[in-house]
Design a protein around this motif. Structure first.
Motif, mmCIF file in Angstrom:
data_model
loop_
_atom_site.group_PDB
_atom_site.id
_atom_site.type_symbol
_atom_site.label_atom_id
_atom_site.label_comp_id
_atom_site.label_asym_id
_atom_site.label_seq_id
_atom_site.Cartn_x
_atom_site.Cartn_y
_atom_site.Cartn_z
ATOM 1 N N PRO A 195 -15.629 64.130 95.197
ATOM 2 C CA PRO A 195 -14.302 63.688 95.602
ATOM 3 C C PRO A 195 -13.244 64.732 95.247
ATOM 4 N N PRO A 196 -12.058 64.646 95.848
ATOM 5 C CA PRO A 196 -11.017 65.659 95.592
ATOM 6 C C PRO A 196 -10.585 65.731 94.134
ATOM 7 N N GLN A 197 -10.557 64.597 93.420
ATOM 8 C CA GLN A 197 -10.158 64.632 92.016
ATOM 9 C C GLN A 197 -11.123 65.498 91.209
ATOM 10 N N ALA A 198 -12.404 65.405 91.518
ATOM 11 C CA ALA A 198 -13.395 66.227 90.817
ATOM 12 C C ALA A 198 -13.231 67.699 91.177
ATOM 13 N N ALA A 199 -12.879 67.983 92.425
ATOM 14 C CA ALA A 199 -12.656 69.377 92.841
ATOM 15 C C ALA A 199 -11.457 69.962 92.108
ATOM 16 N N LEU A 200 -10.388 69.164 91.963
ATOM 17 C CA LEU A 200 -9.210 69.626 91.234
ATOM 18 C C LEU A 200 -9.555 69.871 89.773
ATOM 19 N N GLN A 201 -10.298 68.947 89.174
ATOM 20 C CA GLN A 201 -10.662 69.126 87.768
ATOM 21 C C GLN A 201 -11.539 70.361 87.586
ATOM 22 N N ALA A 202 -12.395 70.656 88.546
ATOM 23 C CA ALA A 202 -13.244 71.844 88.453
ATOM 24 C C ALA A 202 -12.399 73.111 88.406
ATOM 25 N N VAL A 203 -11.323 73.151 89.197
ATOM 26 C CA VAL A 203 -10.413 74.301 89.166
ATOM 27 C C VAL A 203 -9.755 74.402 87.794
ATOM 28 N N ARG A 204 -9.274 73.279 87.279
ATOM 29 C CA ARG A 204 -8.615 73.287 85.975
ATOM 30 C C ARG A 204 -9.557 73.706 84.858
ATOM 31 N N VAL A 205 -10.783 73.208 84.905
ATOM 32 C CA VAL A 205 -11.771 73.582 83.886
ATOM 33 C C VAL A 205 -12.061 75.075 83.957
ATOM 34 N N ARG A 206 -12.224 75.602 85.176
ATOM 35 C CA ARG A 206 -12.507 77.032 85.319
ATOM 36 C C ARG A 206 -11.382 77.870 84.758
ATOM 37 N N ARG A 207 -10.135 77.493 85.056
ATOM 38 C CA ARG A 207 -8.982 78.245 84.532
ATOM 39 C C ARG A 207 -8.902 78.129 83.016
ATOM 40 N N ALA A 208 -9.157 76.936 82.487
ATOM 41 C CA ALA A 208 -9.104 76.735 81.031
ATOM 42 C C ALA A 208 -10.179 77.563 80.336
ATOM 43 N N LEU A 209 -11.385 77.594 80.897
ATOM 44 C CA LEU A 209 -12.460 78.384 80.301
ATOM 45 C C LEU A 209 -12.120 79.868 80.315
ATOM 46 N N ASP A 210 -11.485 80.329 81.385
ATOM 47 C CA ASP A 210 -11.061 81.735 81.442
ATOM 48 C C ASP A 210 -10.105 82.048 80.290
ATOM 49 N N LEU A 211 -9.131 81.158 80.049
ATOM 50 C CA LEU A 211 -8.169 81.388 78.977
ATOM 51 C C LEU A 211 -8.822 81.287 77.603
ATOM 52 N N LEU A 212 -9.745 80.362 77.454
ATOM 53 C CA LEU A 212 -10.454 80.236 76.177
ATOM 54 C C LEU A 212 -11.206 81.522 75.840
ATOM 55 N N ARG A 213 -11.785 82.129 76.843
ATOM 56 C CA ARG A 213 -12.640 83.291 76.608
ATOM 57 C C ARG A 213 -11.890 84.610 76.582
ATOM 58 N N THR A 214 -10.658 84.624 77.075
ATOM 59 C CA THR A 214 -9.959 85.905 77.190
ATOM 60 C C THR A 214 -8.621 85.945 76.475
ATOM 61 N N SER A 215 -8.196 84.859 75.815
ATOM 62 C CA SER A 215 -6.896 84.843 75.159
ATOM 63 C C SER A 215 -6.973 84.175 73.797
ATOM 64 N N ASP A 216 -5.884 84.302 73.046
ATOM 65 C CA ASP A 216 -5.763 83.627 71.756
ATOM 66 C C ASP A 216 -4.805 82.435 71.848
ATOM 67 N N LEU A 217 -4.547 81.961 73.041
ATOM 68 C CA LEU A 217 -3.658 80.813 73.202
ATOM 69 C C LEU A 217 -4.263 79.585 72.527
ATOM 70 N N THR A 218 -3.404 78.759 71.940
ATOM 71 C CA THR A 218 -3.890 77.540 71.301
ATOM 72 C C THR A 218 -4.321 76.532 72.359
ATOM 73 N N LEU A 219 -5.113 75.562 71.926
ATOM 74 C CA LEU A 219 -5.614 74.567 72.861
ATOM 75 C C LEU A 219 -4.492 73.770 73.532
ATOM 76 N N PRO A 220 -3.425 73.351 72.810
ATOM 77 C CA PRO A 220 -2.339 72.638 73.495
ATOM 78 C C PRO A 220 -1.681 73.477 74.583
ATOM 79 N N VAL A 221 -1.520 74.789 74.337
ATOM 80 C CA VAL A 221 -0.904 75.655 75.346
ATOM 81 C C VAL A 221 -1.818 75.781 76.561
ATOM 82 N N ILE A 222 -3.118 75.965 76.332
ATOM 83 C CA ILE A 222 -4.058 76.068 77.447
ATOM 84 C C ILE A 222 -4.081 74.770 78.244
ATOM 85 N N ALA A 223 -4.066 73.633 77.538
ATOM 86 C CA ALA A 223 -4.057 72.341 78.234
ATOM 87 C C ALA A 223 -2.844 72.224 79.137
#
Length: 265
Positions: A195-223
């Motif tokens: 469903p579209p909600q799952a597709a949107l969440q997949a984009v958000r998860v991918r972007r969040a994982l990129d930031l987790l792996r490449t930055s020192d941003l805190t979890l609240p900022v990444i969220a």
């Protein structure tokens, strides 16, 4: 033996990653071969032979040989670029978005990784990735336009790619796309298997994982940057998707206070 379309006629001339700051415009220039550019971050106007394209994250532009090209950097931006030797009449579109653009972005990222590791570079792998780029582009040519339902899904995927950080609702997205919520869900499930909600969440998860792996941003900022309601919400989603907490997915950096903070989430 049947030859895959375009596979023998297309070869890589160069591959690379580029980044520039806000206001660092690219003056008009030309390339002798084809150029495929995947815009990763930022907001620019790309002017090709006098035609202006609004390039956003996830946009792919395809420049024909000797096309005049310049870029106006409204923000800092980055991209992957691929120069190809191919016939001048190759059946490729001028731009791509949505799922096809995502696929091209993955192919170009893989080419960059392979090209920057000379000891592991594989001519066979590079040739295979270039063929994937060629065939993905051929399928997006205007002569092979997708069905209206596929175009609708791709347009919504583009919205997700561009505005995942916003508090997007599927109802509002459906209205913007000119379709009912049930119709949008039906098209996504039929064509993407989710469903579209799952597709949107997949984009958000991918972007969040990129930031987790490449930055020192805190979890609240990444969220906040990735459209999640809170750090705890992001943490639950990441653990559900990957089986690991956000802290364990972040590369260890000696002395980093952020690592300790994330390990507690």
């Amino acid at each position: 033996m049947h030859q895959p379309p375009g596979s023998a006629a297309v070869s890589m001339l160069a591959i690379g990653a580029y980044a520039a700051g806000r206001g660092q415009h690219a003056a008009p220039h030309r390339h002798a071969g084809w150029k495929v550019t995947y815009y990763r971050t930022g907001r620019i106007d790309s002017i090709v032979d006098g035609v202006r394209y609004a390039a956003r994250p996830g946009t792919v532009l395809v420049l024909r040989p000797n096309a005049s090209h310049e870029e106006i950097a409204h923000t800092a931006y980055s991209n992957y670029y691929l120069l190809l030797d191919a016939p001048d009449d190759q059946a490729w579109p001028d731009e791509c978005s949505g799922r096809a653009a995502q696929e091209l972005g993955h192919h170009l990222a893989a080419l960059v990784r392979e090209d920057t590791r000379p000891d592991r570079r594989s001519p066979e792998l590079i040739k295979a990735l270039v063929t994937c780029v060629d065939l993905t582009l051929q399928r997006q040519h205007p002569d092979q336009r997708p069905e209206p339902a596929e175009e609708l899904v791709r347009s919504v995927e583009q919205i997700f790619e561009e505005r995942y950080a916003e508090r997007l609702s599927i109802a509002a997205t459906a209205r913007e796309a000119g379709v009912s919520v049930s119709g949008l869900r039906r098209h996504f499930v039929t064509r993407r298997g989710l469903p579209p909600q799952a597709a949107l969440q997949a984009v958000r998860v991918r972007r969040a994982l990129d930031l987790l792996r490449t930055s020192d941003l805190t979890l609240p900022v990444i969220a906040d940057r990735c459209g999640f309601a809170s750090a705890s919400h992001l943490s639950r989603v990441i653990k559900n998707e990957t089986g690991s907490s956000p802290g364990r997915l972040r590369p260890i950096r000696t002395g980093s206070p952020v690592r300790h903070l994330l390990d507690t989430c």
